[in-house]
Write a protein that holds these residues in place. Structure first.
Motif, PDB file in Angstrom:
ATOM      1  N   ASN A  24      -7.986  10.825 -15.937  1.00 11.25           N
ATOM      2  CA  ASN A  24      -8.412   9.960 -15.385  1.00 11.25           C
ATOM      3  C   ASN A  24      -8.014   8.517 -15.901  1.00 11.25           C
ATOM      4  OD1 ASN A  24      -9.900  11.822 -13.800  1.00 11.25           O
ATOM      5  ND2 ASN A  24     -11.926  11.272 -14.847  1.00 11.25           N
ATOM      6  N   TRP A  25      -7.702   7.595 -14.615  1.00  9.13           N
ATOM      7  CA  TRP A  25      -7.147   6.179 -14.917  1.00  9.13           C
ATOM      8  C   TRP A  25      -7.915   5.181 -14.112  1.00  9.13           C
ATOM      9  CZ3 TRP A  25      -2.814   5.166 -17.942  1.00  9.13           C
ATOM     10  CH2 TRP A  25      -2.002   6.422 -18.538  1.00  9.13           C
ATOM     11  N   GLU A  26      -7.998   4.025 -14.791  1.00  6.65           N
ATOM     12  CA  GLU A  26      -8.661   3.001 -13.802  1.00  6.65           C
ATOM     13  C   GLU A  26      -7.564   2.061 -13.515  1.00  6.65           C
ATOM     14  OE1 GLU A  26     -11.777  -0.873 -14.643  1.00  6.65           O
ATOM     15  OE2 GLU A  26     -11.316   0.472 -16.249  1.00  6.65           O
ATOM     16  N   ILE A  27      -7.697   1.459 -12.163  1.00  8.05           N
ATOM     17  CA  ILE A  27      -6.647   0.821 -11.487  1.00  8.05           C
ATOM     18  C   ILE A  27      -6.993  -0.539 -11.868  1.00  8.05           C
ATOM     19  CG2 ILE A  27      -5.728  -0.436  -9.392  1.00  8.05           C
ATOM     20  CD1 ILE A  27      -6.133   2.601  -8.001  1.00  8.05           C
ATOM     21  N   LEU A  28      -6.141  -1.386 -12.568  1.00  3.28           N
ATOM     22  CA  LEU A  28      -6.269  -2.880 -12.958  1.00  3.28           C
ATOM     23  C   LEU A  28      -5.467  -3.960 -12.206  1.00  3.28           C
ATOM     24  CD1 LEU A  28      -6.331  -2.382 -16.978  1.00  3.28           C
ATOM     25  CD2 LEU A  28      -8.277  -2.409 -15.311  1.00  3.28           C
ATOM     26  N   ARG A  29      -4.629  -3.365 -11.489  1.00  2.00           N
ATOM     27  CA  ARG A  29      -3.848  -4.480 -10.448  1.00  2.00           C
ATOM     28  C   ARG A  29      -3.353  -3.779  -9.525  1.00  2.00           C
ATOM     29  NH1 ARG A  29       2.109  -6.538 -11.941  1.00  2.00           N
ATOM     30  NH2 ARG A  29       2.378  -7.758 -10.188  1.00  2.00           N
ATOM     31  N   VAL A  30      -3.345  -4.222  -8.198  1.00  2.00           N
ATOM     32  CA  VAL A  30      -2.662  -3.620  -6.898  1.00  2.00           C
ATOM     33  C   VAL A  30      -1.762  -4.330  -6.369  1.00  2.00           C
ATOM     34  CG1 VAL A  30      -3.289  -2.582  -4.681  1.00  2.00           C
ATOM     35  CG2 VAL A  30      -4.971  -2.202  -6.478  1.00  2.00           C
ATOM     36  N   GLY A  31      -0.808  -3.913  -5.986  1.00  2.00           N
ATOM     37  CA  GLY A  31       0.502  -4.503  -5.157  1.00  2.00           C
ATOM     38  C   GLY A  31       1.678  -3.826  -5.186  1.00  2.00           C
ATOM     39  N   MET A  32       2.815  -3.983  -5.490  1.00  2.00           N
ATOM     40  CA  MET A  32       4.038  -3.285  -5.513  1.00  2.00           C
ATOM     41  C   MET A  32       4.216  -2.649  -6.723  1.00  2.00           C
ATOM     42  SD  MET A  32       5.799  -3.690  -2.773  1.00  2.00           S
ATOM     43  CE  MET A  32       7.489  -2.871  -3.629  1.00  2.00           C
ATOM     44  N   GLY A  42      -7.581   4.306 -23.490  1.00  2.00           N
ATOM     45  CA  GLY A  42      -7.249   2.805 -23.323  1.00  2.00           C
ATOM     46  C   GLY A  42      -5.601   2.342 -23.186  1.00  2.00           C
ATOM     47  N   HIS A  43      -4.773   3.282 -23.183  1.00  2.00           N
ATOM     48  CA  HIS A  43      -3.424   2.897 -22.941  1.00  2.00           C
ATOM     49  C   HIS A  43      -3.174   2.343 -21.867  1.00  2.00           C
ATOM     50  CE1 HIS A  43       0.816   3.412 -23.992  1.00  2.00           C
ATOM     51  NE2 HIS A  43       1.066   3.637 -22.582  1.00  2.00           N
ATOM     52  N   LEU A  44      -2.281   1.214 -21.446  1.00  2.00           N
ATOM     53  CA  LEU A  44      -1.982   0.567 -20.335  1.00  2.00           C
ATOM     54  C   LEU A  44      -0.480   1.019 -19.891  1.00  2.00           C
ATOM     55  CD1 LEU A  44      -3.533  -2.840 -21.036  1.00  2.00           C
ATOM     56  CD2 LEU A  44      -4.427  -1.283 -19.645  1.00  2.00           C
ATOM     57  N   ILE A  45      -0.366   1.169 -18.621  1.00  2.00           N
ATOM     58  CA  ILE A  45       0.841   1.368 -17.925  1.00  2.00           C
ATOM     59  C   ILE A  45       1.061   0.545 -16.849  1.00  2.00           C
ATOM     60  CG2 ILE A  45       1.085   3.594 -18.918  1.00  2.00           C
ATOM     61  CD1 ILE A  45       0.615   4.845 -16.292  1.00  2.00           C
ATOM     62  N   LEU A  46       2.428   0.217 -16.389  1.00  2.00           N
ATOM     63  CA  LEU A  46       2.604  -0.557 -15.058  1.00  2.00           C
ATOM     64  C   LEU A  46       3.653   0.068 -14.327  1.00  2.00           C
ATOM     65  CD1 LEU A  46       2.237  -2.839 -13.732  1.00  2.00           C
ATOM     66  CD2 LEU A  46       4.117  -4.006 -14.838  1.00  2.00           C
ATOM     67  N   ILE A  47       3.305   0.928 -13.288  1.00  2.00           N
ATOM     68  CA  ILE A  47       4.439   1.765 -12.636  1.00  2.00           C
ATOM     69  C   ILE A  47       4.581   1.269 -10.995  1.00  2.00           C
ATOM     70  CG2 ILE A  47       3.966   3.955 -13.798  1.00  2.00           C
ATOM     71  CD1 ILE A  47       2.010   4.814 -11.510  1.00  2.00           C
ATOM     72  N   PRO A  48       5.552   1.588 -10.441  1.00  2.00           N
ATOM     73  CA  PRO A  48       5.979   0.978  -9.151  1.00  2.00           C
ATOM     74  C   PRO A  48       4.843   1.976  -8.072  1.00  2.00           C
ATOM     75  CG  PRO A  48       7.897   1.757 -10.219  1.00  2.00           C
ATOM     76  CD  PRO A  48       6.585   2.381 -11.172  1.00  2.00           C
ATOM     77  N   ARG A  49       4.516   1.302  -7.009  1.00  2.00           N
ATOM     78  CA  ARG A  49       3.874   1.873  -6.100  1.00  2.00           C
ATOM     79  C   ARG A  49       4.346   3.309  -5.525  1.00  2.00           C
ATOM     80  NH1 ARG A  49      -0.231   0.785  -2.151  1.00  2.00           N
ATOM     81  NH2 ARG A  49      -0.377  -1.253  -3.036  1.00  2.00           N
TER      82      ARG A  49
END
Length: 66
Positions: A24-32, A42-49
């Motif tokens: 399970n992951w929580e969405i912190l940012r939505v966009g591209m 608590g690890h954070l990742i940034l992935i393309p849509r």
């Protein structure tokens, strides 16, 4: 096929588990790009849509916080 919309704060389940054992992951940012926070460690990742939409299995029902 119906397009699922994702919003900030949604908890999603991914197909592969994180090394800490959590799916399970929580969405912190939505966009591209999507910024996700692992619910296990608590690890954070940034992935393309496009990659996110392939990896996601579905939304998890949000539990009300007390």
């Amino acid at each position: 096929m119906e397009k699922i919309t994702y919003e900030l704060g949604d908890i999603v389940r991914l197909k592969k588990k994180h090394p800490c054992g959590s799916f399970n992951w929580e969405i912190l940012r939505v966009g591209m790009d999507f910024r996700l926070k692992c619910q296990g460690c608590g690890h954070l990742i940034l992935i393309p849509r496009t990659k996110f939409e392939k990896m996601v299995k579905g939304k998890v029902e949000n539990q009300p916080k007390n």
